[in-house]
Design an enzyme around this catalytic site. Sequence first.
Site, PDB file in Angstrom:
ATOM      1  N   SER A  66      11.801  22.006 -51.226  1.00 18.26           N
ATOM      2  CA  SER A  66      11.530  20.615 -51.605  1.00 18.26           C
ATOM      3  C   SER A  66      11.872  19.655 -50.472  1.00 18.26           C
ATOM      4  CB  SER A  66      12.355  20.235 -52.838  1.00 18.26           C
ATOM      5  OG  SER A  66      12.117  21.130 -53.887  1.00 18.26           O
TER       6      SER A  66
HETATM    7  N1  SAH Z   1      15.031  25.097 -55.226  1.00 12.48           N
HETATM    8  C1  SAH Z   1      14.093  25.573 -54.233  1.00 12.48           C
HETATM    9  C2  SAH Z   1      12.674  25.101 -54.505  1.00 12.48           C
HETATM   10  C3  SAH Z   1      11.832  26.273 -54.667  1.00 12.48           C
HETATM   11  S1  SAH Z   1      10.184  26.061 -55.194  1.00 12.48           S
HETATM   12  C4  SAH Z   1      14.544  25.275 -52.835  1.00 12.48           C
HETATM   13  O1  SAH Z   1      15.576  24.582 -52.638  1.00 12.48           O
HETATM   14  O2  SAH Z   1      13.917  25.737 -51.894  1.00 12.48           O
HETATM   15  C5  SAH Z   1      10.276  26.735 -56.821  1.00 12.48           C
HETATM   16  C6  SAH Z   1      10.686  28.172 -56.966  1.00 12.48           C
HETATM   17  O3  SAH Z   1      10.708  28.451 -58.358  1.00 12.48           O
HETATM   18  C7  SAH Z   1       9.731  29.204 -56.361  1.00 12.48           C
HETATM   19  O4  SAH Z   1      10.439  30.029 -55.485  1.00 12.48           O
HETATM   20  C8  SAH Z   1       9.209  29.968 -57.558  1.00 12.48           C
HETATM   21  O5  SAH Z   1       8.967  31.333 -57.311  1.00 12.48           O
HETATM   22  C9  SAH Z   1      10.342  29.793 -58.554  1.00 12.48           C
HETATM   23  N2  SAH Z   1       9.995  29.993 -59.971  1.00 12.48           N
HETATM   24  C10 SAH Z   1       8.888  29.580 -60.636  1.00 12.48           C
HETATM   25  N3  SAH Z   1       8.958  29.940 -61.930  1.00 12.48           N
HETATM   26  C11 SAH Z   1      10.156  30.568 -62.102  1.00 12.48           C
HETATM   27  C12 SAH Z   1      10.820  31.165 -63.223  1.00 12.48           C
HETATM   28  N4  SAH Z   1      10.270  31.180 -64.435  1.00 12.48           N
HETATM   29  N5  SAH Z   1      12.029  31.723 -63.030  1.00 12.48           N
HETATM   30  C13 SAH Z   1      12.606  31.730 -61.789  1.00 12.48           C
HETATM   31  N6  SAH Z   1      12.031  31.192 -60.698  1.00 12.48           N
HETATM   32  C14 SAH Z   1      10.823  30.608 -60.852  1.00 12.48           C
END
Ligand code: SAH
Length: 218
Positions: A66
């Site tokens: 993000s």
């Molecule tokens: N917090 C992260 C942002 C990652 S983007 C950072 O600081 O980089 C969102 C992430 O959520 C992705 O890696 C995606 O694979 C994950 N995601 C999506 N649905 C999910 C679920 N149901 N359970 C766990 N992870 C999930």
Amino acid sequence: MVKDSKKFESLRDDMVKWQIEARGITDIRVLNAMRKIPRHFFVSEALMDQAYGDFPLPIGEQQTISQPFIVAEMTQALALKKGDRVLEIGTGSGYQAAILAEIVYRVYTVERIFSLYKKCRQLFDSLQYHNIVTRYSDGTNIWPGESPFDAILVTAGAPRIPENLVSQLAVGGRMIIPVGNTHSQELIKLIRDENGIHQSVLGGCRFVKLIGEQGWKE
Ligand code: SAH
């Protein structure tokens, strides 16, 4: 691992000053964590020079780290306390989890893509974050044995608020979650007190999809 050079330190100070403080983030613990954590370690080597820019970046598997400001905004909105146990859904690059781990007692973070989960586990170990518990799973399911949590942060966009997450929120707990369609969402804040759940809207945002049992189908 690449050493944290003076160059990155100065880019990081500028990021906090111009992208975070200048836009109204005042929580000193959030500002200090963002000043400290080497964000460039959370992206691929090819993108390190862009790690302190005012935008999200790709981290592989069609996912993103993000934008710095949204990380700061969500973290501040959680109104964290030192002793808190925090659940994060969507480990991704691991950056948000590291920010949380600087502020609270323990962070529980779930990722549904194995390669990202694995990469983060190694990174947390090498940066010596011993208070981050990782899990490879669908985070819209209950984390057995660990709930309730003092705060829950969902870093992927949901079609609606997953009941499983609300049910894991302690009394006095706070949850932040982007809810909307696949193009845009609203950042929703939920607070649980003795009387029940209270909901407010923080503003617009855009996240990748929360995919799972209580999220989007693939
Ligand atoms: N917090 C992260 C942002 C990652 S983007 C950072 O600081 O980089 C969102 C992430 O959520 C992705 O890696 C995606 O694979 C994950 N995601 C999506 N649905 C999910 C679920 N149901 N359970 C766990 N992870 C999930």
